[in-house]
Motif scaffolding. Structure first.
Motif, PDB file in Angstrom:
ATOM      1  N   LEU A   1       4.474  -2.967  -6.761  1.00  0.00           N
ATOM      2  CA  LEU A   1       3.053  -3.315  -6.769  1.00  0.00           C
ATOM      3  C   LEU A   1       2.842  -4.787  -6.423  1.00  0.00           C
ATOM      4  CD1 LEU A   1       1.871  -1.213  -9.824  1.00  0.00           C
ATOM      5  CD2 LEU A   1       1.503  -0.737  -7.400  1.00  0.00           C
TER       6      LEU A   1
ATOM      7  N   LEU B   1      -4.062   2.879   0.554  1.00  0.00           N
ATOM      8  CA  LEU B   1      -2.627   3.078   0.303  1.00  0.00           C
ATOM      9  C   LEU B   1      -2.441   4.350  -0.513  1.00  0.00           C
ATOM     10  CD1 LEU B   1      -1.155  -0.467  -0.499  1.00  0.00           C
ATOM     11  CD2 LEU B   1      -0.559   1.036   1.427  1.00  0.00           C
TER      12      LEU B   1
ATOM     13  N   ALA C   1      -6.189  -2.247  -7.678  1.00  0.00           N
ATOM     14  CA  ALA C   1      -7.151  -2.303  -6.565  1.00  0.00           C
ATOM     15  C   ALA C   1      -8.596  -2.416  -7.043  1.00  0.00           C
ATOM     16  CB  ALA C   1      -6.994  -1.056  -5.698  1.00  0.00           C
TER      17      ALA C   1
ATOM     18  N   MET D   1      -1.723   1.573  -9.282  1.00  0.00           N
ATOM     19  CA  MET D   1      -2.223   0.958  -8.051  1.00  0.00           C
ATOM     20  C   MET D   1      -3.751   0.936  -8.058  1.00  0.00           C
ATOM     21  SD  MET D   1      -1.375   1.667  -4.037  1.00  0.00           S
ATOM     22  CE  MET D   1       0.384   1.464  -4.115  1.00  0.00           C
TER      23      MET D   1
ATOM     24  N   LEU E   1      -9.505  -2.339  -1.405  1.00  0.00           N
ATOM     25  CA  LEU E   1      -8.417  -1.365  -1.206  1.00  0.00           C
ATOM     26  C   LEU E   1      -8.742  -0.036  -1.891  1.00  0.00           C
ATOM     27  CD1 LEU E   1      -5.443  -0.754  -0.324  1.00  0.00           C
ATOM     28  CD2 LEU E   1      -4.750  -1.580  -2.597  1.00  0.00           C
TER      29      LEU E   1
ATOM     30  N   VAL F   1       1.355  -4.986  -3.151  1.00  0.00           N
ATOM     31  CA  VAL F   1      -0.092  -4.739  -3.123  1.00  0.00           C
ATOM     32  C   VAL F   1      -0.831  -6.035  -3.451  1.00  0.00           C
ATOM     33  CG1 VAL F   1      -1.972  -3.379  -4.123  1.00  0.00           C
ATOM     34  CG2 VAL F   1       0.269  -2.325  -3.751  1.00  0.00           C
TER      35      VAL F   1
ATOM     36  N   ALA G   1       3.891  -5.888   2.511  1.00  0.00           N
ATOM     37  CA  ALA G   1       2.578  -6.492   2.737  1.00  0.00           C
ATOM     38  C   ALA G   1       2.501  -7.177   4.100  1.00  0.00           C
ATOM     39  CB  ALA G   1       2.275  -7.498   1.628  1.00  0.00           C
TER      40      ALA G   1
ATOM     41  N   VAL H   1      -7.199   3.866  -2.888  1.00  0.00           N
ATOM     42  CA  VAL H   1      -5.900   4.510  -3.093  1.00  0.00           C
ATOM     43  C   VAL H   1      -6.065   6.019  -2.980  1.00  0.00           C
ATOM     44  CG1 VAL H   1      -5.028   2.640  -4.546  1.00  0.00           C
ATOM     45  CG2 VAL H   1      -6.038   4.641  -5.600  1.00  0.00           C
TER      46      VAL H   1
END
Ligand code: PEP
Length: 244
Positions: free
Chosen positions: A18, A37, A51, A47, A56, A21, A231, A58
């Protein structure tokens, strides 16, 4: 149309990953494209938490067609949504190959996922043998017909064209070949769903080839496997799509 950069972590990643992320969000806090993602189910909640409040999204990598029940090892669409997913990949070629998923099974999953409020990324693609035999458009056409249920909602549909032989191999079709399939898909989908369905290309997309792929007509983003894990790599693809 706003692009979508979708990353599929497949069976990769533990909570230590993570950090990627966090790095991605730091470097791309306001991208000019949508970013998604899809981690393994074990990381979905974490995640989604990371986020929260960012751009972002998921998603899951698969779901069962049933809402609940005696299906050991499976996860339902409602469970994905409960864990924070807004999207789910369905009919990925690895699911079709490893788990014998047919178009009918994929269509049932699309119905279940859309009913749970998820946006469905439906994957289709030909084998190398199909392409060599000149059967690509026949295969794509029949997969798209079979994998989209009668109730399929345009607002919850994304289609990913992923030639099986290009996934994880470092090989890609020529730009003309990608453009041909995407034009075919647009023509197939538009009468039923309008012109707003996002069409993703997937198969060995990297920072180095992303810009030329995103410049093609009817390519509205990418579904990215290996290059979504880091990333720096995924960020390069997001930057290319943002600039397209
Ligand atoms: C995929 O699995 O959907 C994919 C496109 O993988 P890669 O980017 O690694 O080819």
């Amino acid at each position: 149309m706003r692009g979508l950069a979708a990353g599929n972590w497949k069976m990769n990643g533990t909570k230590a990953d993570l950090a990627e992320v966090a790095d991605l969000l730091k470097a791309h806090s306001a991208p000019a494209c949508d970013v998604l993602l899809c981690p393994p189910a074990t990381l979905l909640s974490r995640m989604a938490e990371a986020a929260k409040g960012t751009s972002l999204a998921v998603g899951g990598q698969d779901c069962h067609a049933k809402a609940s029940g005696a299906h050991t090892g499976d996860v339902s669409a409602d469970m994905l949504a409960d864990a924070g997913a807004t999207h789910v990949i369905l009919g990925h070629s690895e699911r079709r190959a490893d788990h014998g998923e047919s178009d009918v099974m994929v269509a049932d999953k699309v119905t279940a996922a859309q009913a749970a409020g998820l946006t469905t990324i439906v994957c289709i693609g030909e084998t190398e043998g199909d392409r060599d035999a000149g059967r690509t458009l026949d295969i794509i056409g029949s997969q798209i017909d079979g994998s989209l249920p009668a109730t399929c909602e345009a607002g919850k549909l994304v289609v990913a064209y992923e030639p099986i032989w290009a996934i994880g191999t470092g090989r890609t079709p020529s730009l003309d070949e990608i453009a041909e399939v995407h034009a075919f898909l647009r023509n197939q989908l538009s009468p039923r769903f309008g012109d707003g369905i996002r069409l993703l290309y997937g198969g060995s997309v990297k920072p180095g080839n992303a810009a030329e792929i995103f410049a093609l007509p009817n390519v509205n983003g990418a579904l990215v496997g290996g290059a979504s894990l880091k990333a720096a790599d995924f960020g390069g693809i997001i930057a290319a799509l943002s600039a397209a």
